[in-house]
Motif scaffolding. Structure first.
Motif, short mmCIF file in Angstrom:
data_model
loop_
_atom_site.label_atom_id
_atom_site.label_comp_id
_atom_site.label_asym_id
_atom_site.label_seq_id
_atom_site.Cartn_x
_atom_site.Cartn_y
_atom_site.Cartn_z
N THR A 88 0.62 -1.26 -0.20
CA THR A 88 0.07 -0.08 0.12
C THR A 88 1.02 1.17 -0.05
O THR A 88 0.26 2.06 -0.43
CB THR A 88 -1.05 0.09 1.30
OG1 THR A 88 -0.11 -0.20 2.42
CG2 THR A 88 -1.76 -1.24 1.24
N ARG A 119 -0.59 0.41 -9.84
CA ARG A 119 -1.35 -0.30 -8.81
C ARG A 119 -2.45 -0.78 -9.69
O ARG A 119 -2.87 -0.30 -10.64
CB ARG A 119 -1.93 0.70 -7.81
CG ARG A 119 -0.71 1.15 -6.92
CD ARG A 119 -1.33 1.94 -5.77
NE ARG A 119 -0.29 2.44 -4.79
CZ ARG A 119 -0.16 2.66 -3.53
NH1 ARG A 119 -1.33 2.72 -2.91
NH2 ARG A 119 0.68 3.16 -3.18
N ASP A 172 -5.56 -2.04 -8.18
CA ASP A 172 -6.09 -2.10 -6.77
C ASP A 172 -7.65 -2.67 -6.93
O ASP A 172 -8.32 -1.86 -7.77
CB ASP A 172 -6.42 -0.56 -6.43
CG ASP A 172 -6.79 -0.94 -4.80
OD1 ASP A 172 -7.64 -1.70 -4.32
OD2 ASP A 172 -6.40 0.01 -4.21
N ILE A 231 -2.54 -3.95 -0.84
CA ILE A 231 -3.57 -3.59 -1.76
C ILE A 231 -4.50 -4.67 -2.31
O ILE A 231 -3.75 -5.88 -2.28
CB ILE A 231 -2.96 -2.79 -3.25
CG1 ILE A 231 -2.23 -1.60 -2.81
CG2 ILE A 231 -3.67 -2.94 -4.44
CD1 ILE A 231 -1.52 -0.83 -3.99
#
Length: 417
Positions: free
Chosen positions: A228, A236, A238, A279
């Motif tokens: 994170t 990312r 996510d 994440i």
């Protein structure tokens, strides 16, 4: 207030003590200790009031009264299980109302005040809510042949406990003497409205004539697990961000239609790995769309599909929708609606036809036997919440209405086309 009214309210108060929560509601999900305790109390109630109890393999709890040897049953009921931190009326009111109404009609038959053509049965359907074990309306789905018994019994909750194990841990093992679908001639159910239409219109009772259409999906968002803090924003993938975009899109979608034409919601998120410094690699959640117009539902899904493509691109995730349940705008039998209306008029209750937005066990039963579905008002439309409430006068009026409906059904007033 009559003695029978007082007794109903006293019984309802006692029943509401099982699984009671500090906020005035109940928490008795299917097959839990609180649910089994409620079932045990109801078993004793049935015995005290002349019913013979039986439990089928799906966990459906019946009380039967023989009025005409060998005749089919008029069945009435609802469910005693609840959502987590829920209200005390949803489902449970309908079970107790059916039990009281059935006992009154049976007493009239035995006193020679009516000539029955059918026997009477009440039912507590297992796992209507579907909060612990999916799908919802499980017991009535098995009873009507829509869900195989083996599939239902093998269904597990999030802790790995199966329906079969949950049932075995509680009161009332199946005994082989429970009614089966072929023995049921008619079905009736009364429920709180879970909406505002009756209250806002000042109407005392509702006669349900149709269901809203609904489409339910299991949404899976796949991303990539990463740090994170250390992972660059542009790197990312996510899954939780992707899920958030879908959630927002579903909510915003409802605003694109006239009020009352589309309800959307997302619920029950499962996040992996669900760590504070990681994440999410995957989110699984439920998406629910409902409308009184099937064309609106189709258009809504078309628009949502386009938004999901954008959500995938923005979050760099993969999003999949799997349809789990769907049904169209389906009518209850017109003769059942007419019979419910006739009962309301004979009691001088103001009434109106209403659609049901929520699913009920009657939505399974109406597909296989003539069915009467009734509503009483919900204060402010609150449901699946500890603040859920129905006024005593409305609750008692519903018992009287259901009693008259059962009286007519037992006499054979509702005949098939």
């Amino acid at each position: 207030m009559s003695t029978t009214d007082d007794q109903f309210l006293a019984d309802f108060a006692t029943m509401s003590g099982f699984g009671a929560t500090p906020g005035g509601g109940v928490d008795r999900q299917a097959g839990t200790a609180a649910d089994h305790a409620t079932r045990a109390w109801f078993s004793q109630w049935l015995a005290r009031h002349g019913y013979t109890e039986s439990v089928d393999e799906a966990g459906n709890q019946f009380g039967t009264m023989e009025l005409v040897p060998g005749a089919p049953y008029v069945l009435a009921g609802s469910h005693l299980d609840s959502q987590p931190l829920a209200g005390r009326y949803d489902g449970a009111y309908g079970v107790l109302a059916a039990a009281h109404a059935g006992a009154r009609v049976a007493a009239e038959a035995r006193d020679g005040k009516l000539e029955p053509t059918c026997n009477l049965a009440v039912v507590n359907w297992f796992n209507e809510e579907g909060s612990r074990f999916a799908p919802s309306m499980m017991g009535s789905a098995v009873f009507t042949g829509k869900l195989p018994l083996g599939d239902a019994l093998a269904t597990a909750d999030s802790a790995g406990t199966t329906v079969a194990q949950a049932l075995a841990a509680g009161q009332g093992a199946q005994d082989g003497n429970a009614p089966v679908l072929a023995q049921v001639a008619r079905y009736a159910e009364i429920h709180i409205e879970q909406g505002k239409e009756l209250e806002e219109s000042g109407t005392q009772v509702g006669i349900v004539d149709r269901t809203w259409a609904a489409s339910k999906y299991r949404v899976t968002v796949d991303g990539a697990q990463s740090h994170t803090g250390a992972t660059r924003m542009e790197d990312r993938r996510d899954a939780l961000f992707g899920a958030a975009l879908v959630i927002a899109a579903a909510r915003e979608l409802a605003a694109e239609f006239e009020p009352g034409l589309l309800h959307t919601s997302v619920s029950e998120l499962h996040v992996l790995p669900n760590s504070p410094v990681t994440i999410a690699r995957q989110v699984v959640m439920n998406l629910d769309l409902r409308s009184p117009d099937e064309s609106v539902l189709g258009l809504a899904m078309e628009r949502l599909g386009k938004r999901i493509i954008d959500a995938e691109a923005d979050s760099r995730t993969e999003i999949r929708l799997d349809l789990t349940h769907n049904w169209g705008v389906v009518s209850y039998q017109p003769k059942g609606v007419s019979l419910g209306r006739a009962s309301a008029e004979s009691l001088d209750y103001s009434h109106r036809n209403v659609m049901t937005v929520a699913g009920h066990d009657s939505t399974n039963m109406k597909d296989v036997v003539p069915t009467v579905m009734l509503f009483v008002p919900s204060v402010e439309g609150i449901s699946h919440n500890e603040a859920e409430y129905t006024l005593d006068d409305d609750a008692l009026r519903g018992v009287e209405l259901l009693t008259d409906v059962l009286r007519r059904l037992v006499r054979g007033e509702l005949e098939e086309d």
